[in-house]
Design a protein around this motif. Structure first.
Motif, short mmCIF file in Angstrom:
data_model
loop_
_atom_site.label_atom_id
_atom_site.label_comp_id
_atom_site.label_asym_id
_atom_site.label_seq_id
_atom_site.Cartn_x
_atom_site.Cartn_y
_atom_site.Cartn_z
N GLY A 171 -6.52 34.54 39.57
CA GLY A 171 -6.39 33.16 39.15
C GLY A 171 -6.35 32.22 40.34
N SER A 172 -6.05 30.96 40.06
CA SER A 172 -6.04 29.93 41.10
C SER A 172 -4.67 29.29 41.26
N ARG A 173 -3.66 29.92 40.70
CA ARG A 173 -2.34 29.30 40.66
C ARG A 173 -1.52 29.55 41.92
N GLU A 192 -0.28 21.87 44.52
CA GLU A 192 -0.41 23.17 43.86
C GLU A 192 0.44 23.23 42.60
N LYS A 193 1.55 22.51 42.54
CA LYS A 193 2.37 22.48 41.34
C LYS A 193 1.76 21.58 40.26
N ARG A 194 1.06 20.54 40.69
CA ARG A 194 0.47 19.62 39.74
C ARG A 194 -0.85 20.14 39.16
N ALA A 195 -1.57 20.95 39.93
CA ALA A 195 -2.90 21.41 39.51
C ALA A 195 -2.90 22.09 38.14
N PRO A 196 -1.96 23.01 37.85
CA PRO A 196 -1.99 23.66 36.53
C PRO A 196 -1.80 22.69 35.36
N LEU A 197 -1.19 21.55 35.64
CA LEU A 197 -0.94 20.58 34.57
C LEU A 197 -2.14 19.72 34.26
N HIS A 253 -6.91 29.09 31.83
CA HIS A 253 -6.93 30.51 32.15
C HIS A 253 -6.79 30.74 33.66
N LEU A 254 -7.50 29.95 34.45
CA LEU A 254 -7.45 30.12 35.90
C LEU A 254 -6.06 29.82 36.47
#
Length: 422
Positions: free
Chosen positions: A229-231, A246-251, A263-264
């Protein structure tokens, strides 16, 4: 249904077409000679629902032959006949899968090179079922479409007995999902004669043989694929490793790339009853889909990874390693034949290197995915375009998405072909 159009050419044509594998000069298997013409046109018909360009020797005109069915495009088959007279088709099917916002054209250069070096060995199918914005639909839906497409291609080529996958970026995850759907254990019965003169002494035993779409799985190759993944930290390099970003990207990822973004970034845990993201579920076998059994069934698994300048997929996630497992600078050596290959690691997996790595409680999702994926051996090939003018587009250069923009990755494709198991 066929629609044929033609128009004069200003100069004599010479083909090196990726679609049919022509070499310079006249097509090798389209010349009609008496009764052989029907067989040759039958060979062309098997392509199904695609466009090919043929040169007419008599009229010096280009003839465009288009076969379609409800205007549905299912990809491009790339092959070359052994000879114009005796058409013995290759027995190895290679499925090439594009990444996000990609198409079958992304693998055009690599497909041509496979034909040039293995002209009578392989049929290359460049998948088209997940192109453009369809790549936003999520790994699972894309995997289902790819599985359906592969079954269609296999049906079109009943002569093939082996199958391999070559995938770029997100396409590697899609291929892993698809092979889980296509995996099956087929019972076979083998006889062993204890006494060759007396056949009554033969003993029959039943075995289970692993197949992918009914074919023998051989190579599973991923190129710059975010397996973890990219997390994680620096798994999406263009965020520069900044914790805030990096914390904001999943949101926000799903706003840009839909379910694929969820999914990523492992933020799709609401899709599973146990609250597990899809990529984590894909490192185990489930009752419905045997993800790891399918991956294990291939003779070899290879992960090509950019060691630097890949702003989309980090080195860790594409090479399926922990940070401390990445090769040290003193181990990175430029290969004479493949100038951008800097390190090659033979088959290895955690159960071999660390003995009991599958035991214990993983500290995070990335660690659990690592432990799951490395239960099977992987070959790892590290690539660097550090001194290349194309280094800032390394994510596409490693694939040679466009030869004019990414030509420095040609040696990576050559390395892939030279080590390809037939």
């Amino acid at each position: 249904m066929f629609a044929v159009t033609s128009k004069p050419l200003f100069a004599t044509l010479k083909f090196d077409s990726f679609t049919l594998g022509f070499r310079s000069g006249l097509p090798r298997f389209l010349a009609v000679r008496g009764n052989s013409g029907r067989a040759e046109m039958e060979f062309i018909r098997k392509l199904g629902r695609r466009c090919c360009f043929v040169q007419s020797r008599k009229t010096n005109r280009k003839v465009e032959v288009i076969e379609s069915e409800n205007n549905v495009v299912t990809g491009e088959d790339v092959f070359e006949a052994v000879s114009a007279g005796a058409m013995v088709p290759p027995d190895h099917l290679v499925i090439m899968v594009n990444g996000i916002i990609g198409s079958s054209a992304d693998w055009r250069y690599a497909a041509k090179q496979f034909l040039n070096r293995l002209p009578d060995k392989v049929i290359v199918h460049c998948s088209e079922c997940n192109s453009s914005t369809l790549t936003f639909d999520g790994v699972d839906r894309m995997g289902e479409r790819l599985a359906t497409e592969v079954l269609t291609v296999v049906k079109r080529w009943p002569e093939v007995s082996k199958i391999s996958f070559v995938s770029h970026s997100l396409g590697g995850l899609v291929a892993r999902y698809a092979i889980g759907i296509l995996y099956e254990n087929i019972p076979i019965i083998k006889s062993s004669n204890l006494n060759e003169k007396n056949t009554n002494n033969s003993e029959q035993k039943q075995f289970l043989e692993s197949k992918i779409a009914g074919l023998q799985p051989v190579n599973f190759i991923t190129v710059a694929t975010p397996h973890l993944g990219s997390r994680g930290h620096r798994q999406l390099p263009f965020l520069c490793g900044l914790p805030f970003l990096e914390k904001r990207a999943p949101l926000t990822a799903h706003w840009l790339v839909g379910r694929s973004g969820k999914h990523l970034f492992l933020s799709d845990n609401d899709d599973d009853v146990d609250g597990r993201p899809l990529l984590l579920r894909m490192v185990y076998d489930s009752e419905e889909i045997k993800f790891m059994s399918a991956l294990r069934s291939f003779k070899r698994r290879v992960a090509y990874a950019n060691a630097n300048y890949d702003h989309v997929v980090g080195w860790n996630t594409s090479s399926i390693r922990r940070q401390h497992e990445l090769p040290k600078p003193n181990l990175l050596v430029k290969h004479e034949k493949y100038p951008h290959i800097i390190h090659v690691e033979g088959e290895s997996c955690d159960t071999i290197k660390k003995g009991t790595s599958s035991l214990g409680v993983p500290q995070n999702l990335e660690e659990e995915m690592l432990r799951g994926l490395t239960q099977v051996p992987w070959e790892r090939v590290d690539v660097s375009f550090h001194k290349s003018t194309q280094r800032y587009v390394a994510h596409n250069t490693i694939q040679v998405k466009s030869y004019w923009l990414n030509s420095d990755g040609a040696d990576v494709v050559l390395h892939m072909i030279d080590n390809f198991v037939l």
